[in-house]
Design an enzyme around this catalytic site. Sequence first.
Site, PDB file in Angstrom:
ATOM      1  N   CYS A 183       0.821  -1.211   0.000  1.00 30.71           N
ATOM      2  CA  CYS A 183       0.000   0.000   0.000  1.00 30.71           C
ATOM      3  C   CYS A 183       0.860   1.268   0.000  1.00 30.71           C
ATOM      4  O   CYS A 183       1.559   1.533  -0.974  1.00 30.71           O
ATOM      5  CB  CYS A 183      -0.987  -0.036   1.164  1.00 30.71           C
ATOM      6  SG  CYS A 183      -2.342   1.151   1.007  1.00 30.71           S
TER       7      CYS A 183
ATOM      8  N   HIS B 213      -3.752  -5.434  -0.304  1.00 36.40           N
ATOM      9  CA  HIS B 213      -3.417  -5.909   1.039  1.00 36.40           C
ATOM     10  C   HIS B 213      -3.430  -7.436   1.122  1.00 36.40           C
ATOM     11  O   HIS B 213      -4.469  -8.043   1.388  1.00 36.40           O
ATOM     12  CB  HIS B 213      -4.397  -5.333   2.061  1.00 36.40           C
ATOM     13  CG  HIS B 213      -4.228  -3.877   2.302  1.00 36.40           C
ATOM     14  ND1 HIS B 213      -3.434  -3.366   3.311  1.00 36.40           N
ATOM     15  CD2 HIS B 213      -4.716  -2.806   1.641  1.00 36.40           C
ATOM     16  CE1 HIS B 213      -3.457  -2.049   3.264  1.00 36.40           C
ATOM     17  NE2 HIS B 213      -4.230  -1.682   2.252  1.00 36.40           N
TER      18      HIS B 213
ATOM     19  N   GLU C 206      -2.276  -9.171   3.451  1.00 35.63           N
ATOM     20  CA  GLU C 206      -2.475  -9.554   4.854  1.00 35.63           C
ATOM     21  C   GLU C 206      -3.939  -9.462   5.267  1.00 35.63           C
ATOM     22  O   GLU C 206      -4.271  -9.732   6.435  1.00 35.63           O
ATOM     23  CB  GLU C 206      -1.629  -8.657   5.766  1.00 35.63           C
ATOM     24  CG  GLU C 206      -2.250  -7.324   6.155  1.00 35.63           C
ATOM     25  CD  GLU C 206      -2.384  -6.302   5.028  1.00 35.63           C
ATOM     26  OE1 GLU C 206      -3.073  -5.290   5.216  1.00 35.63           O
ATOM     27  OE2 GLU C 206      -1.791  -6.533   3.945  1.00 35.63           O
TER      28      GLU C 206
END
Length: 362
Positions: free
Chosen positions: A248, A333, A335
């Site tokens: 990001c 993202h 994660e």
Amino acid sequence: MKKQKVYLCLENGQTFEGYRFGAGGEIQGELVFTTGMGGYIETLTDPSYYGQIVLQTFPLIGNYGFIPEDMESSKSYVSAYIVREYCEAPSNFRCRETLNDFLKSQDIIGVYGVDTREITKTIRESGVMNAVICDDPRVVDYNKVRDYAVADAVKSVSAPKPQLLSADEHKHNVVLLDYGAKANIARELNKRGCNVAVMPYDTKAEDILALHPDGIMLSNGPGDPAENTAAIAQLKKLIGKAPIFGICLGHQLLALAMGCKTEKLKYGHRGVNQPVKDLQTGRTYISSQNHGYAVVNDTIAASGGSLRWVNANDGTCEGIDYPAQNAFTVQFHPEACSGPHDTRFLFDRFLQMMGGESHAAE
């Protein structure tokens, strides 16, 4: 409970009437929307939303209450929260309080009962804009609303001091530069046997290298990436010194350090259903995203990078490989918590770059 009217006033002069929940008061901020059908706890506690009024497009929010274990940071950084309808009586065995109670505890204004569909259409057609939440739209100073800008975003959300997060089975040492890191980044690294040294955003390159990291992780975060000139200068000193994985804002900052340019998107990508295409394999994955800026595609080749991922909807940059620098970054993202989990294998790729194993148990 008696309904209390409140107004959302956009910088273009449009006004929407709704009702209050959460905290009282007035607030202004940048109005954005997110399309996630779930994961509102993660949205509320994502530091990347710092300074923003967040609107949920899904019509019912709060049905599983608030679960502290699902927080992505220690507090909420949104300026205000807008929903079509919120659930006053959640049902979930993990629930500890209602959404209303959480917003009150964080002193965050909530608005419900507004036409979220119409507001979303306005942002899509006109672009992200500033807004104010107030009790009386007749006294709004629209010049002040238009002049609002998020300031000191990364400084406001970064860890104030270093912190070590240890893995159960230690294999590698990773420095996580915290520009507003979501907690699950460190969790994914810990799962893979990485001790994670979380370092403040303004840590000097020399101090990072003195820790002798096996790899360097660049986190997500809020605001305009180009404003972080000091952080970009430090990244230039780190390039090539250890494997680097950026997510990001971290992706954008490394791109700027490598000579790329960034630009603000009309209304950004925010939600958990964004398709991204891997140009190397041709495969498309569903990803979680939260960004208002993107790296300009045409500036990547001159930096020595290779465009690896693109957004399947609009073709914007979603990831860059820097093979000569032993680095790679993604705009989305991997994660993501509460999901999707399609691209968590990128953490395994990072581990392989550090000379480690390629799989972590879920």
